[in-house]
Write a protein that holds these residues in place. Structure first.
Motif: not given
Lengths: 202, 248
Positions: B10, B12, B17, B19, B27, B30, B44
């Motif tokens: 993932l 950040f 988050l 994409r 979220y 998560t 992460v």
């Protein structure tokens, strides 16, 4: 109250988060007076054996832990390096004396075409019935990160094994002393179940 | 027997988050790691460009994941010194991914390994193929060529104390065309430590190919459609049917 012994090595926060999630009061501490108040102890740890013993000594924890575990028979769960420290001696980077609570030595996994450290999800073969295994399925996998393992003098205290080039002890139990080579706090539902068993039933 | 791993990566941006196609934060991914997911590991990464956000926002992401997911957690992005490394471990990461600073100052790998153990040190390698079948390692979000070949760099990282290599094909990233398994195999054959393939997985067969052809220990996905609990479970079922031993 559950005391997670802080001797300066390893991911204490994960163990703390897992114990809290299971609904138990917990503290991460190296304070002697606080430790004495605990009903149960967890000795986590990732790192080298020599550093682990040195840190226990530096924080004066050897005596207080021995008094609680050997004298008062309070349940203790050792995880990974924490479990290995229960042994009499280790051969990791030279020879080191351990806490000596269980008759065992700590030896290196053989390199048989497999990378060492052994890192990842692997089996837990349940050899003997243990309270730790209540509700844990035979096919449940656990998360391991280690290059060394506990080899007991008497195989009678081995309750669970795993295999990575060699069969090795994954769960050891002797009276009030419980030891897992894998990380229950990193083994998702099965790990939480096993940890819950220790917290509720030991 | 040690199982092959399926890893979710993932990314950040300033704690949100991120994409590659849809920029809205979401979220729900998560939540419920413990109850519903069978993902084996979570990575992460902070991809905030320098000066474009606060470190603290990513730190709170790491801390949040460490409290909620009871599987191994790797954190990385912008790790420049031992204090950055230690900070992520203290927040609850089990491993720290390093990339730029390992290239910039390779002895950083050894310093981290000596202090925290090799099992904590994941060296992430981004590569491009130069058109004639050779690969080159790139730095700084894939913008700066280093002149290094990924196989020699992976070997050197292992010698210096890396515990794991994550290899990303920049061309394949986000392509959903599958991993670059020629690259994966070259690296996996060259080192003894586990190799994680990253970049390109679009369907379950891509994981199978990564394990069987690329010979990697772990397949990572950054694809949003692989993130939900049902998709990881169905990936595992597909892998098992295809003869790859994974955790259920």
């Amino acid at each position: 109250m559950i005391a997670i012994v802080d001797y300066g090595l390893g991911n204490l926060k994960s163990v703390y988060a897992a114990v809290k999630r299971l609904g138990f009061e917990a503290m991460v501490t190296r304070d002697h007076a606080a430790l004495e108040q605990a009903d149960k102890l967890i000795l986590p740890g990732v790192g080298a054996f020599g550093d682990g013993m040195n840190n226990l000594a530096a924080f004066g924890l050897r005596e207080v832990l021995s008094r609680m575990v050997i004298g008062e028979k309070k349940p203790i769960l050792g995880i990974c390096l924490g479990a290995q420290l229960f042994a009499g001696e280790s051969f990791e980077f030279g020879r080191h004396k351990g806490l000596g609570w269980i008759p065992a030595s700590v030896v290196r996994l053989p390199e048989q075409g497999l990378p060492v450290p052994h890192v990842g999800w692997n089996d837990l073969f349940q050899k003997k019935s243990s309270i730790l295994f209540d509700g844990v399925e035979k096919e449940d996998l656990f998360y391991y990160v280690h290059s060394f393992y506990l080899r007991p003098d008497d195989s009678g205290i081995v309750f669970g094994e795993s295999e990575y080039g060699v069969r090795f002890s994954a769960v050891i139990q002797q009276d009030n002393i419980y030891a897992t080579q894998f990380h229950p706090e990193k083994s998702q539902l099965a790990g939480l179940k096993l940890l819950d068993n220790f917290l509720k039933k030991s | 027997m040690l199982r092959k791993r399926v890893i979710t990566v993932l990314t950040f941006n300033d704690g949100v988050l991120f994409r590659t196609k849809v920029f809205q934060p979401d979220y729900r991914y998560t939540l419920n790691f413990v109850d519903a997911w069978s993902v084996d590991e979570i990575v992460v990464l902070d991809i905030t460009r320098p000066g474009a956000g606060k470190k603290e926002n990513f730190f709170s992401v790491v801390s949040d994941f460490a409290e909620r997911c009871f599987v191994p957690l790797t954190a990385g992005g912008g790790v420049r010194d031992i204090e950055d490394f230690r900070k992520l471990l203290c927040l609850g990461a089990d491993k720290v991914a390093i990339n730029y600073q390992a290239l910039n100052r390779p002895e950083f790998i050894s310093e981290a390994a000596r202090l925290f153990g090799s099992q904590c040190v994941l060296v992430s390698i981004d590569t491009r193929e130069n058109g004639s079948g050779n690969y080159e390692v790139y730095s700084e979000f894939g913008t700066r060529p280093t002149g290094l070949d990924p196989v020699s760099w992976a070997k050197k990282a292992q010698e210096l104390g890396a515990g794991e290599i994550m290899i990303t094909s920049i061309e394949k990233d986000g392509s959903l065309e599958g991993y670059d398994n020629r690259l994966n195999r070259l690296v996996a054959d060259a080192v003894d430590i586990p190799v994680i393939a990253c970049g390109g997985a679009g369907k379950w067969q891509d994981f199978v190919d990564g394990f069987l052809i690329g010979k990697v220990q772990a397949g990572a996905t950054t694809n949003i459609y692989h993130f939900t609990e049902n998709s990881i479970k169905s990936a595992k079922q597909y892998l098992k049917k295809s003869g790859v031993e994974v955790r259920g």
